[in-house]
Design a protein around this motif. Sequence first.
Motif, PDB file in Angstrom:
ATOM      1  N   GLU A  35      48.949  42.757  26.454  1.00  0.00           N
ATOM      2  CA  GLU A  35      48.429  41.807  25.474  1.00  0.00           C
ATOM      3  C   GLU A  35      47.104  41.199  25.934  1.00  0.00           C
ATOM      4  O   GLU A  35      46.179  41.030  25.129  1.00  0.00           O
ATOM      5  N   LEU A  36      47.013  40.842  27.224  1.00  0.00           N
ATOM      6  CA  LEU A  36      45.760  40.290  27.751  1.00  0.00           C
ATOM      7  C   LEU A  36      44.660  41.337  27.731  1.00  0.00           C
ATOM      8  O   LEU A  36      43.505  41.038  27.405  1.00  0.00           O
ATOM      9  N   LYS A  37      45.011  42.581  28.068  1.00  0.00           N
ATOM     10  CA  LYS A  37      44.023  43.660  28.054  1.00  0.00           C
ATOM     11  C   LYS A  37      43.480  43.871  26.644  1.00  0.00           C
ATOM     12  O   LYS A  37      42.276  44.054  26.448  1.00  0.00           O
ATOM     13  N   LYS A  38      44.363  43.820  25.665  1.00  0.00           N
ATOM     14  CA  LYS A  38      43.942  43.992  24.272  1.00  0.00           C
ATOM     15  C   LYS A  38      43.109  42.792  23.809  1.00  0.00           C
ATOM     16  O   LYS A  38      42.064  42.956  23.173  1.00  0.00           O
ATOM     17  N   LEU A  39      43.554  41.585  24.143  1.00  0.00           N
ATOM     18  CA  LEU A  39      42.860  40.367  23.723  1.00  0.00           C
ATOM     19  C   LEU A  39      41.420  40.326  24.232  1.00  0.00           C
ATOM     20  O   LEU A  39      40.496  39.986  23.493  1.00  0.00           O
ATOM     21  N   TYR A  40      41.238  40.669  25.517  1.00  0.00           N
ATOM     22  CA  TYR A  40      39.909  40.576  26.115  1.00  0.00           C
ATOM     23  C   TYR A  40      39.142  41.898  26.091  1.00  0.00           C
ATOM     24  O   TYR A  40      37.969  41.934  26.469  1.00  0.00           O
ATOM     25  N   GLY A  41      39.793  43.006  25.676  1.00  0.00           N
ATOM     26  CA  GLY A  41      39.116  44.299  25.608  1.00  0.00           C
ATOM     27  C   GLY A  41      38.712  44.829  26.965  1.00  0.00           C
ATOM     28  O   GLY A  41      37.707  45.525  27.088  1.00  0.00           O
ATOM     29  N   LYS A  42      39.490  44.489  27.999  1.00  0.00           N
ATOM     30  CA  LYS A  42      39.187  44.904  29.375  1.00  0.00           C
ATOM     31  C   LYS A  42      40.482  45.246  30.094  1.00  0.00           C
ATOM     32  O   LYS A  42      41.524  44.681  29.790  1.00  0.00           O
ATOM     33  N   GLU A  43      40.382  46.135  31.053  1.00  0.00           N
ATOM     34  CA  GLU A  43      41.501  46.433  31.941  1.00  0.00           C
ATOM     35  C   GLU A  43      41.432  45.551  33.189  1.00  0.00           C
ATOM     36  O   GLU A  43      42.434  45.032  33.635  1.00  0.00           O
ATOM     37  N   LYS A  44      40.200  45.431  33.728  1.00  0.00           N
ATOM     38  CA  LYS A  44      40.001  44.699  34.978  1.00  0.00           C
ATOM     39  C   LYS A  44      38.924  43.638  34.798  1.00  0.00           C
ATOM     40  O   LYS A  44      38.004  43.799  34.002  1.00  0.00           O
ATOM     41  N   VAL A  45      39.075  42.568  35.578  1.00  0.00           N
ATOM     42  CA  VAL A  45      38.122  41.458  35.555  1.00  0.00           C
ATOM     43  C   VAL A  45      37.918  40.965  36.981  1.00  0.00           C
ATOM     44  O   VAL A  45      38.731  41.230  37.862  1.00  0.00           O
ATOM     45  N   SER A  46      36.848  40.216  37.206  1.00  0.00           N
ATOM     46  CA  SER A  46      36.607  39.628  38.524  1.00  0.00           C
ATOM     47  C   SER A  46      37.350  38.299  38.636  1.00  0.00           C
ATOM     48  O   SER A  46      37.733  37.696  37.631  1.00  0.00           O
ATOM     49  N   THR A  47      37.521  37.829  39.855  1.00  0.00           N
ATOM     50  CA  THR A  47      38.156  36.524  40.053  1.00  0.00           C
ATOM     51  C   THR A  47      37.277  35.422  39.465  1.00  0.00           C
ATOM     52  O   THR A  47      37.797  34.423  38.969  1.00  0.00           O
ATOM     53  N   GLU A  48      35.957  35.599  39.505  1.00  0.00           N
ATOM     54  CA  GLU A  48      35.056  34.625  38.884  1.00  0.00           C
ATOM     55  C   GLU A  48      35.286  34.581  37.372  1.00  0.00           C
ATOM     56  O   GLU A  48      35.258  33.511  36.759  1.00  0.00           O
ATOM     57  N   TRP A  49      35.496  35.757  36.754  1.00  0.00           N
ATOM     58  CA  TRP A  49      35.758  35.816  35.316  1.00  0.00           C
ATOM     59  C   TRP A  49      37.043  35.055  34.982  1.00  0.00           C
ATOM     60  O   TRP A  49      37.089  34.314  34.008  1.00  0.00           O
ATOM     61  N   ILE A  50      38.083  35.249  35.804  1.00  0.00           N
ATOM     62  CA  ILE A  50      39.345  34.537  35.586  1.00  0.00           C
ATOM     63  C   ILE A  50      39.105  33.028  35.644  1.00  0.00           C
ATOM     64  O   ILE A  50      39.566  32.275  34.793  1.00  0.00           O
ATOM     65  N   THR A  51      38.353  32.572  36.654  1.00  0.00           N
ATOM     66  CA  THR A  51      38.074  31.142  36.774  1.00  0.00           C
ATOM     67  C   THR A  51      37.306  30.633  35.558  1.00  0.00           C
ATOM     68  O   THR A  51      37.667  29.613  34.968  1.00  0.00           O
TER      69      THR A  51
END
Length: 186
Positions: A35-51
């Motif tokens: 669901e998160l992958k679909k919502l944001y259109g990404k498989e992977k993100v950086s820790t900075e992106w999460i913050t």
Amino acid sequence: MEKILIGVGCSHTQGCAVQLDRGTEFDECELATPELKKLYGKEKVSTEWITENFSWVGHLGKLLNVDKVYNFGVGGRGLEENIRMLRNYSFRVKDLSNHLIVLQIPSLWRIEVLKIDEKNGAVIQMLGKSTHYHKDEKQFRNYLKYFHDEYFHTYRLINELYFLQDYMEKLGAKFYCSEIFCYIHR
């Protein structure tokens, strides 16, 4: 002078949206659910992106219009780790007059216990809480049953937190705590 926000706590501070493996460096982290992958259109993100996009620290930083946001949240760890991170930071940065620090107090059952590794005699750290499976479950339960004093450790942790807050405020920081996720099972 730039305004700095530091958020400290457990996975609720770190950002619960990713799957992390302990003991590795994280350039990119996999989002935890389809669901998160679909919502944001990404498989992977950086820790900075999460913050910046997911954690309460990033959202609070945007609301307060600060210049820098540091996320010292660490999933699965307790107050001892949080205190150690803030203490280490304050030893390097002596003037905290431009800092706002918000500590989300993790469950006080998240404790660190040292033990001797039977294979090589090295001292290693057991982490755990009584309500979750632990890789050294038998030893950890033995420790809790025969050696752990809940009241002593609660007093010790709150006492350390009090003195850390006092120290950080003497260096000029504004220091606040939230106990929203802190609980002790009775």
